[in-house]
Design a protein around this motif. Structure first.
Motif, PDB file in Angstrom:
ATOM      1  N   ASP A  16      50.602  30.137  33.999  1.00  0.00           N
ATOM      2  CA  ASP A  16      50.773  30.975  32.640  1.00  0.00           C
ATOM      3  C   ASP A  16      49.427  31.620  32.314  1.00  0.00           C
ATOM      4  O   ASP A  16      49.397  32.500  31.489  1.00  0.00           O
ATOM      5  CB  ASP A  16      50.814  29.672  31.516  1.00  0.00           C
ATOM      6  N   ALA A  17      48.348  31.215  32.839  1.00  0.00           N
ATOM      7  CA  ALA A  17      46.984  32.054  32.715  1.00  0.00           C
ATOM      8  C   ALA A  17      47.081  33.468  33.248  1.00  0.00           C
ATOM      9  O   ALA A  17      46.738  34.414  32.517  1.00  0.00           O
ATOM     10  CB  ALA A  17      45.860  31.367  33.496  1.00  0.00           C
ATOM     11  N   GLU A  63      46.949  41.409  29.154  1.00  0.00           N
ATOM     12  CA  GLU A  63      45.605  42.075  28.945  1.00  0.00           C
ATOM     13  C   GLU A  63      45.455  42.918  29.519  1.00  0.00           C
ATOM     14  O   GLU A  63      44.843  44.206  28.984  1.00  0.00           O
ATOM     15  CB  GLU A  63      44.330  40.912  29.031  1.00  0.00           C
ATOM     16  N   ILE A  64      45.542  43.196  30.856  1.00  0.00           N
ATOM     17  CA  ILE A  64      45.525  44.375  31.582  1.00  0.00           C
ATOM     18  C   ILE A  64      46.307  45.328  30.997  1.00  0.00           C
ATOM     19  O   ILE A  64      46.022  46.506  30.898  1.00  0.00           O
ATOM     20  CB  ILE A  64      45.712  44.130  33.073  1.00  0.00           C
ATOM     21  N   ARG A  65      47.538  45.092  30.741  1.00  0.00           N
ATOM     22  CA  ARG A  65      48.409  46.004  30.157  1.00  0.00           C
ATOM     23  C   ARG A  65      48.032  46.638  28.753  1.00  0.00           C
ATOM     24  O   ARG A  65      47.794  48.033  28.773  1.00  0.00           O
ATOM     25  CB  ARG A  65      49.567  45.471  30.035  1.00  0.00           C
ATOM     26  N   PHE A  99      37.121  41.958  31.289  1.00  0.00           N
ATOM     27  CA  PHE A  99      37.867  41.239  30.438  1.00  0.00           C
ATOM     28  C   PHE A  99      38.646  40.110  31.229  1.00  0.00           C
ATOM     29  O   PHE A  99      39.035  38.925  30.855  1.00  0.00           O
ATOM     30  CB  PHE A  99      39.024  42.199  29.986  1.00  0.00           C
ATOM     31  N   VAL A 100      39.071  40.603  32.492  1.00  0.00           N
ATOM     32  CA  VAL A 100      39.759  39.523  33.242  1.00  0.00           C
ATOM     33  C   VAL A 100      38.889  38.351  33.525  1.00  0.00           C
ATOM     34  O   VAL A 100      39.451  36.955  33.458  1.00  0.00           O
ATOM     35  CB  VAL A 100      40.480  40.148  34.658  1.00  0.00           C
ATOM     36  N   ALA A 155      37.175  32.722  32.773  1.00  0.00           N
ATOM     37  CA  ALA A 155      36.032  31.734  32.463  1.00  0.00           C
ATOM     38  C   ALA A 155      36.528  30.715  31.390  1.00  0.00           C
ATOM     39  O   ALA A 155      35.623  29.901  31.066  1.00  0.00           O
ATOM     40  CB  ALA A 155      34.985  32.622  32.064  1.00  0.00           C
ATOM     41  N   GLY A 156      37.747  30.586  30.837  1.00  0.00           N
ATOM     42  CA  GLY A 156      38.143  30.024  29.849  1.00  0.00           C
ATOM     43  C   GLY A 156      37.993  30.291  28.667  1.00  0.00           C
ATOM     44  O   GLY A 156      38.286  29.513  27.514  1.00  0.00           O
ATOM     45  N   ASN A 157      37.673  31.393  28.327  1.00  0.00           N
ATOM     46  CA  ASN A 157      37.626  32.068  26.903  1.00  0.00           C
ATOM     47  C   ASN A 157      39.103  32.117  26.337  1.00  0.00           C
ATOM     48  O   ASN A 157      39.912  32.750  26.957  1.00  0.00           O
ATOM     49  CB  ASN A 157      36.760  33.227  26.772  1.00  0.00           C
ATOM     50  N   ASP A 158      39.236  31.982  25.054  1.00  0.00           N
ATOM     51  CA  ASP A 158      40.582  32.492  24.345  1.00  0.00           C
ATOM     52  C   ASP A 158      40.899  33.936  24.307  1.00  0.00           C
ATOM     53  O   ASP A 158      41.935  34.207  24.121  1.00  0.00           O
ATOM     54  CB  ASP A 158      40.553  31.769  22.837  1.00  0.00           C
ATOM     55  N   ARG A 159      39.680  34.675  24.110  1.00  0.00           N
ATOM     56  CA  ARG A 159      40.086  36.062  24.032  1.00  0.00           C
ATOM     57  C   ARG A 159      39.166  36.749  25.236  1.00  0.00           C
ATOM     58  O   ARG A 159      38.107  36.195  25.867  1.00  0.00           O
ATOM     59  CB  ARG A 159      39.432  36.654  22.837  1.00  0.00           C
ATOM     60  N   ALA A 160      39.896  37.708  25.676  1.00  0.00           N
ATOM     61  CA  ALA A 160      39.120  38.655  26.693  1.00  0.00           C
ATOM     62  C   ALA A 160      37.834  39.418  26.406  1.00  0.00           C
ATOM     63  O   ALA A 160      37.288  40.061  27.436  1.00  0.00           O
ATOM     64  CB  ALA A 160      40.237  39.309  27.650  1.00  0.00           C
ATOM     65  N   ASP A 161      37.723  39.655  24.971  1.00  0.00           N
ATOM     66  CA  ASP A 161      36.575  40.469  24.653  1.00  0.00           C
ATOM     67  C   ASP A 161      35.405  39.706  24.113  1.00  0.00           C
ATOM     68  O   ASP A 161      34.873  40.621  23.149  1.00  0.00           O
ATOM     69  CB  ASP A 161      37.303  41.665  23.861  1.00  0.00           C
ATOM     70  N   VAL A 162      35.286  38.553  24.272  1.00  0.00           N
ATOM     71  CA  VAL A 162      34.125  37.864  23.513  1.00  0.00           C
ATOM     72  C   VAL A 162      33.131  37.787  24.773  1.00  0.00           C
ATOM     73  O   VAL A 162      31.864  37.282  24.142  1.00  0.00           O
ATOM     74  CB  VAL A 162      34.611  36.422  23.213  1.00  0.00           C
ATOM     75  N   CYS A 163      33.130  38.142  25.799  1.00  0.00           N
ATOM     76  CA  CYS A 163      31.806  38.133  26.512  1.00  0.00           C
ATOM     77  C   CYS A 163      31.367  39.442  26.636  1.00  0.00           C
ATOM     78  O   CYS A 163      31.402  40.450  26.453  1.00  0.00           O
ATOM     79  CB  CYS A 163      32.410  37.875  28.003  1.00  0.00           C
ATOM     80  N   PRO A 164      29.858  39.444  26.959  1.00  0.00           N
ATOM     81  CA  PRO A 164      29.014  40.300  26.971  1.00  0.00           C
ATOM     82  C   PRO A 164      29.341  41.550  27.808  1.00  0.00           C
ATOM     83  O   PRO A 164      29.404  42.824  27.409  1.00  0.00           O
ATOM     84  CB  PRO A 164      27.673  39.978  27.360  1.00  0.00           C
ATOM     85  N   ALA A 165      30.009  41.401  28.916  1.00  0.00           N
ATOM     86  CA  ALA A 165      30.399  42.432  29.786  1.00  0.00           C
ATOM     87  C   ALA A 165      31.607  43.232  29.448  1.00  0.00           C
ATOM     88  O   ALA A 165      31.741  44.480  29.477  1.00  0.00           O
ATOM     89  CB  ALA A 165      30.635  42.008  31.097  1.00  0.00           C
ATOM     90  N   SER A 166      32.456  42.355  28.588  1.00  0.00           N
ATOM     91  CA  SER A 166      33.485  42.964  27.934  1.00  0.00           C
ATOM     92  C   SER A 166      33.287  43.918  26.856  1.00  0.00           C
ATOM     93  O   SER A 166      33.795  45.100  26.633  1.00  0.00           O
ATOM     94  CB  SER A 166      34.570  41.985  27.402  1.00  0.00           C
ATOM     95  N   LEU A 167      32.134  43.526  25.928  1.00  0.00           N
ATOM     96  CA  LEU A 167      31.641  44.514  24.788  1.00  0.00           C
ATOM     97  C   LEU A 167      31.072  45.561  25.515  1.00  0.00           C
ATOM     98  O   LEU A 167      31.187  46.596  24.926  1.00  0.00           O
ATOM     99  CB  LEU A 167      30.739  43.543  24.119  1.00  0.00           C
TER     100      LEU A 167
END
Length: 123
Positions: A40-41, A48-50, A65-66, A71-83
């Motif tokens: 499911d992950a 998210e990729i799409r 984002f991946v 890393a277990g985050n609920d959202r793919a855009d909460v990490c510094p690298a995503s931002l």
């Protein structure tokens, strides 16, 4: 789940799933028979990729984002690298807007000049 099931649940083609795997965005387990096995992950990752690809990011630009999701985050855009990836894409878009505005102005000037052009015979 098998690759066709993942593709169906995520709303992409099997070919897209294989492409994401070839880019290192997915790393499925292998069954004893060699078939890819997804969970499911992986459905969330592919969705998210799409979504990110539809915003103009490249497959490589989706990596932060991946990783954030993995890393277990609920959202793919909460990490510094995503931002940072968001910021970079916005800067690229801003640069393109500036370039397109410059080109538009140049073309508008050429059009106005061409429309107002009169030959000696027209005078």
């Amino acid at each position: 789940m098998l690759i066709k099931d993942l593709a169906e649940r995520a709303g992409v083609s099997v070919k897209a799933v294989r492409y994401y795997e070839s880019r290192g965005l997915l790393a499925p387990a292998r069954a004893a028979n060699g078939y890819r096995e997804y969970d499911d992950a992986d459905v969330l990752v592919v969705r998210e990729i799409r979504a990110l690809l539809s915003l103009g990011l490249t497959a490589d630009e989706t990596v932060p984002f991946v990783e954030c999701l993995r890393a277990g985050n609920d959202r793919a855009d909460v990490c510094p690298a995503s931002l940072d990836a968001y910021r970079l894409r916005i800067a690229e878009i801003d640069e393109r807007i500036t370039e397109l505005s410059r080109l538009r102005g140049e073309l508008s000037g050429l059009l106005a000049d061409a429309e107002s052009y009169r030959t000696e015979e027209d005078a």
